[in-house]
Write a protein that holds these residues in place. Structure first.
Motif, PDB file in Angstrom:
ATOM      1  N   UNK A 144     -51.511  35.548 108.630  1.00 33.68           N
ATOM      2  CA  UNK A 144     -52.153  34.247 108.853  1.00 33.68           C
ATOM      3  C   UNK A 144     -51.166  33.203 109.364  1.00 33.68           C
ATOM      4  N   UNK A 145     -49.883  33.577 109.393  1.00 30.69           N
ATOM      5  CA  UNK A 145     -48.822  32.673 109.825  1.00 30.69           C
ATOM      6  C   UNK A 145     -48.733  31.435 108.925  1.00 30.69           C
ATOM      7  N   UNK A 146     -48.851  31.686 107.610  1.00 32.05           N
ATOM      8  CA  UNK A 146     -48.690  30.629 106.613  1.00 32.05           C
ATOM      9  C   UNK A 146     -47.795  31.160 105.496  1.00 32.05           C
ATOM     10  N   UNK A 147     -47.291  30.250 104.671  1.00 34.41           N
ATOM     11  CA  UNK A 147     -46.499  30.638 103.512  1.00 34.41           C
ATOM     12  C   UNK A 147     -47.459  31.056 102.386  1.00 34.41           C
ATOM     13  N   UNK A 148     -47.035  31.963 101.511  1.00 31.27           N
ATOM     14  CA  UNK A 148     -47.918  32.361 100.404  1.00 31.27           C
ATOM     15  C   UNK A 148     -48.413  31.168  99.583  1.00 31.27           C
ATOM     16  N   UNK A 149     -47.554  30.193  99.361  1.00 31.46           N
ATOM     17  CA  UNK A 149     -47.965  29.035  98.554  1.00 31.46           C
ATOM     18  C   UNK A 149     -48.990  28.147  99.255  1.00 31.46           C
ATOM     19  N   UNK A 150     -49.275  28.414 100.519  1.00 33.49           N
ATOM     20  CA  UNK A 150     -50.303  27.686 101.257  1.00 33.49           C
ATOM     21  C   UNK A 150     -51.650  28.415 101.227  1.00 33.49           C
ATOM     22  N   UNK A 151     -51.719  29.511 100.467  1.00 31.17           N
ATOM     23  CA  UNK A 151     -52.932  30.332 100.379  1.00 31.17           C
ATOM     24  C   UNK A 151     -53.575  30.230  99.007  1.00 31.17           C
ATOM     25  N   UNK A 152     -54.905  30.260  99.005  1.00 35.47           N
ATOM     26  CA  UNK A 152     -55.655  30.454  97.775  1.00 35.47           C
ATOM     27  C   UNK A 152     -56.339  31.812  97.913  1.00 35.47           C
ATOM     28  N   UNK A 153     -56.210  32.628  96.865  1.00 37.25           N
ATOM     29  CA  UNK A 153     -56.744  33.978  96.861  1.00 37.25           C
ATOM     30  C   UNK A 153     -57.796  34.113  95.773  1.00 37.25           C
ATOM     31  N   UNK A 154     -58.934  34.738  96.117  1.00 37.97           N
ATOM     32  CA  UNK A 154     -60.042  34.912  95.180  1.00 37.97           C
ATOM     33  C   UNK A 154     -60.326  36.395  94.991  1.00 37.97           C
ATOM     34  N   UNK A 155     -60.382  36.827  93.732  1.00 42.51           N
ATOM     35  CA  UNK A 155     -60.705  38.216  93.416  1.00 42.51           C
ATOM     36  C   UNK A 155     -61.459  38.239  92.097  1.00 42.51           C
ATOM     37  N   UNK A 156     -62.289  39.258  91.914  1.00 44.07           N
ATOM     38  CA  UNK A 156     -63.033  39.390  90.666  1.00 44.07           C
ATOM     39  C   UNK A 156     -62.244  40.134  89.591  1.00 44.07           C
ATOM     40  N   UNK A 157     -61.084  40.677  89.939  1.00 46.17           N
ATOM     41  CA  UNK A 157     -60.239  41.361  88.963  1.00 46.17           C
ATOM     42  C   UNK A 157     -59.020  40.495  88.646  1.00 46.17           C
ATOM     43  N   UNK A 158     -58.857  40.161  87.365  1.00 47.73           N
ATOM     44  CA  UNK A 158     -57.768  39.273  86.946  1.00 47.73           C
ATOM     45  C   UNK A 158     -56.400  39.831  87.327  1.00 47.73           C
ATOM     46  N   UNK A 159     -56.216  41.146  87.254  1.00 50.46           N
ATOM     47  CA  UNK A 159     -54.927  41.746  87.596  1.00 50.46           C
ATOM     48  C   UNK A 159     -54.551  41.444  89.053  1.00 50.46           C
ATOM     49  N   UNK A 160     -55.534  41.416  89.945  1.00 52.02           N
ATOM     50  CA  UNK A 160     -55.258  41.111  91.350  1.00 52.02           C
ATOM     51  C   UNK A 160     -54.953  39.630  91.553  1.00 52.02           C
ATOM     52  N   UNK A 161     -55.588  38.778  90.777  1.00 51.21           N
ATOM     53  CA  UNK A 161     -55.298  37.341  90.839  1.00 51.21           C
ATOM     54  C   UNK A 161     -53.868  37.092  90.360  1.00 51.21           C
ATOM     55  N   UNK A 162     -53.462  37.793  89.297  1.00 48.21           N
ATOM     56  CA  UNK A 162     -52.081  37.655  88.810  1.00 48.21           C
ATOM     57  C   UNK A 162     -51.086  38.131  89.863  1.00 48.21           C
ATOM     58  N   UNK A 163     -51.400  39.217  90.561  1.00 47.50           N
ATOM     59  CA  UNK A 163     -50.518  39.703  91.627  1.00 47.50           C
ATOM     60  C   UNK A 163     -50.343  38.670  92.725  1.00 47.50           C
ATOM     61  N   UNK A 164     -51.437  38.011  93.093  1.00 44.91           N
ATOM     62  CA  UNK A 164     -51.365  36.958  94.115  1.00 44.91           C
ATOM     63  C   UNK A 164     -50.505  35.801  93.631  1.00 44.91           C
ATOM     64  N   UNK A 165     -50.677  35.404  92.378  1.00 42.19           N
ATOM     65  CA  UNK A 165     -49.881  34.307  91.816  1.00 42.19           C
ATOM     66  C   UNK A 165     -48.396  34.677  91.794  1.00 42.19           C
ATOM     67  N   UNK A 166     -48.084  35.915  91.464  1.00 41.57           N
ATOM     68  CA  UNK A 166     -46.688  36.372  91.467  1.00 41.57           C
ATOM     69  C   UNK A 166     -46.089  36.320  92.874  1.00 41.57           C
ATOM     70  N   UNK A 167     -46.936  36.482  93.887  1.00 45.48           N
ATOM     71  CA  UNK A 167     -46.475  36.403  95.279  1.00 45.48           C
ATOM     72  C   UNK A 167     -46.372  34.957  95.760  1.00 45.48           C
TER      73      UNK A 167
END
Length: 136
Positions: free
Chosen positions: A86-109
């Protein structure tokens, strides 16, 4: 400032919502986000044979499919790859998932994570985070 919206497919984009709308509410949200200059992406753990439905191509700037890239959620590398596409920094993204483990992975990134439990709560949270209206 958030510049990109990244959604999971199964369980998020496929959620029909509570009120039987003409299209899934988070698909509408993708359309509205793009109208406001927000970049959009799909991030799915699907195999390499799966392709996003054609209706999504008009509302996505990128689609990252695990089976094609050899990475899977919640590995932080797949979120970093998505931000890069997307040519953006990870901290410029909001990620939505129905599995909490995947949301935690996005936050770690470095992404802002939203755990999808209902379309209403997800849309309310995204509207606050992105500071735009995402519903009709």
């Amino acid at each position: 400032m958030l510049k990109a919206l990244v959604l999971d497919y199964g369980g998020v984009l496929t959620d029909p919502g509570e009120d039987n709308p003409a299209e899934p509410p988070l698909l509408t949200a993708l359309r509205k986000a793009r109208q406001h200059g927000i970049k959009t992406a799909l991030l799915s753990n699907a195999d390499g044979w799966w392709q996003p439905p054609g209706v999504l191509t008009a509302v996505l700037d990128a689609a990252v499919i695990s089976g094609e890239v050899g990475l899977a959620k919640p590995d932080t590398e797949i979120y970093l790859l998505t931000a890069s596409r997307l040519n953006v920094k990870p901290e410029e993204c909001v990620f939505v998932d129905d599995l909490a483990v995947n949301v935690r992975g996005a936050a770690e990134a470095g992404m802002v994570g939203v755990h999808h439990r209902s379309t209403l709560s997800t849309l309310e949270e995204l509207e606050i985070l992105l500071a735009i209206a995402l519903r009709d």
